[in-house]
Scaffold this active site. Sequence first.
Site, PDB file in Angstrom:
ATOM      1  N   TYR A 147       3.703  24.691  41.062  1.00 18.49           N
ATOM      2  CA  TYR A 147       2.373  24.800  40.000  1.00 18.49           C
ATOM      3  C   TYR A 147       1.683  26.198  40.097  1.00 18.49           C
ATOM      4  O   TYR A 147       1.404  26.834  38.907  1.00 18.49           O
ATOM      5  CB  TYR A 147       1.428  23.383  40.273  1.00 18.49           C
ATOM      6  CG  TYR A 147       0.508  23.724  39.330  1.00 18.49           C
ATOM      7  CD1 TYR A 147       0.686  22.748  37.961  1.00 18.49           C
ATOM      8  CD2 TYR A 147      -0.933  24.152  39.449  1.00 18.49           C
ATOM      9  CE1 TYR A 147      -0.281  22.805  37.022  1.00 18.49           C
ATOM     10  CE2 TYR A 147      -1.847  23.917  38.544  1.00 18.49           C
ATOM     11  CZ  TYR A 147      -1.581  23.182  37.151  1.00 18.49           C
ATOM     12  OH  TYR A 147      -2.510  23.020  36.132  1.00 18.49           O
ATOM     13  N   ASN A 198      -0.357  24.296  26.005  1.00 21.39           N
ATOM     14  CA  ASN A 198      -1.074  23.304  26.944  1.00 21.39           C
ATOM     15  C   ASN A 198      -0.395  22.605  27.750  1.00 21.39           C
ATOM     16  O   ASN A 198      -0.355  22.224  28.757  1.00 21.39           O
ATOM     17  CB  ASN A 198      -2.334  22.620  26.120  1.00 21.39           C
ATOM     18  CG  ASN A 198      -2.629  21.595  27.184  1.00 21.39           C
ATOM     19  OD1 ASN A 198      -3.602  22.077  28.002  1.00 21.39           O
ATOM     20  ND2 ASN A 198      -2.233  20.491  26.853  1.00 21.39           N
ATOM     21  N   LYS A 235       1.638  28.754  37.154  1.00 21.03           N
ATOM     22  CA  LYS A 235       0.494  29.392  36.542  1.00 21.03           C
ATOM     23  C   LYS A 235       0.105  31.072  36.689  1.00 21.03           C
ATOM     24  O   LYS A 235      -0.145  31.554  35.712  1.00 21.03           O
ATOM     25  CB  LYS A 235      -0.661  28.607  36.817  1.00 21.03           C
ATOM     26  CG  LYS A 235      -0.820  27.102  36.520  1.00 21.03           C
ATOM     27  CD  LYS A 235      -0.393  27.184  34.628  1.00 21.03           C
ATOM     28  CE  LYS A 235      -0.722  25.677  34.553  1.00 21.03           C
ATOM     29  NZ  LYS A 235      -0.582  25.522  32.957  1.00 21.03           N
TER      30      LYS A 235
END
Length: 250
Positions: A152, A88, A156
């Site tokens: 980002y 996470n 991802k």
Amino acid sequence: MKRVIVVTGGTSGFGLETVKLFLSEEKDATVISLSRSVEKQESAKKALGKNAKRVTFLQADVSNAKQLEEVAKEIGKKFKHIDVLVNNAGTIIPGGLESLEIEAWDKVINQNLSCYFYVSKIMLPLLKKSKDACIVNISSTSAKLGGTSIAYSVSKAGVDMVTKVTAKELAKYKIRVNAVSPGVVNTGFHINNGVMNQTQYSEFLNKKEKEYPLGLGEPKDVAEAIYYLSSQKAKWLTGTNILVDGGRSL
């Protein structure tokens, strides 16, 4: 069944909410919260209240393989195995091709993508000792839709592929690997990473809410999906990526 659960970035946001949910749902669970910030660990302990005694807080930078190896040794000595690994931990720095500095790109890719590889690889021997192990990776709708940070979004998207490839590879060990892709949720993520102040963040959330057919969700909505994927109810799921975005991707 007493399970051993490791949550990286388990002191705030989705990570802390996931820790809370495991503690609530499994009274005998051993929950390990991995974070590099002692300050955040203390904040998490206050948020957890009396349940903080049930959490083992370990300090390490998940982008540092040597530190992770030491953590794995400690977990191995104390608990022998890992049943659930929740990847996470992450960060965000806004900017596109023109504006984002190379150093910032490297930091985000390292923190959001490379560390998932590091943690999963280093913890794998402990996962293999479980009779029913699984990995849940936290991705993002930004991997599909793009966003304000090229690094980002790309990181991802990489997490999505890491999930698929490792799910296929680890199936022979009966280790399931799945992902959850949240939309924007009020976790303070942008504030915690120094991207916005509270006023800017509130304005950001108000603007984003209009893009979500069901409105913005809560951290627990994401934690519930993580918990489901770790449970026996999802025992025949691997390589799956669950969108938890209130219809944003529609």
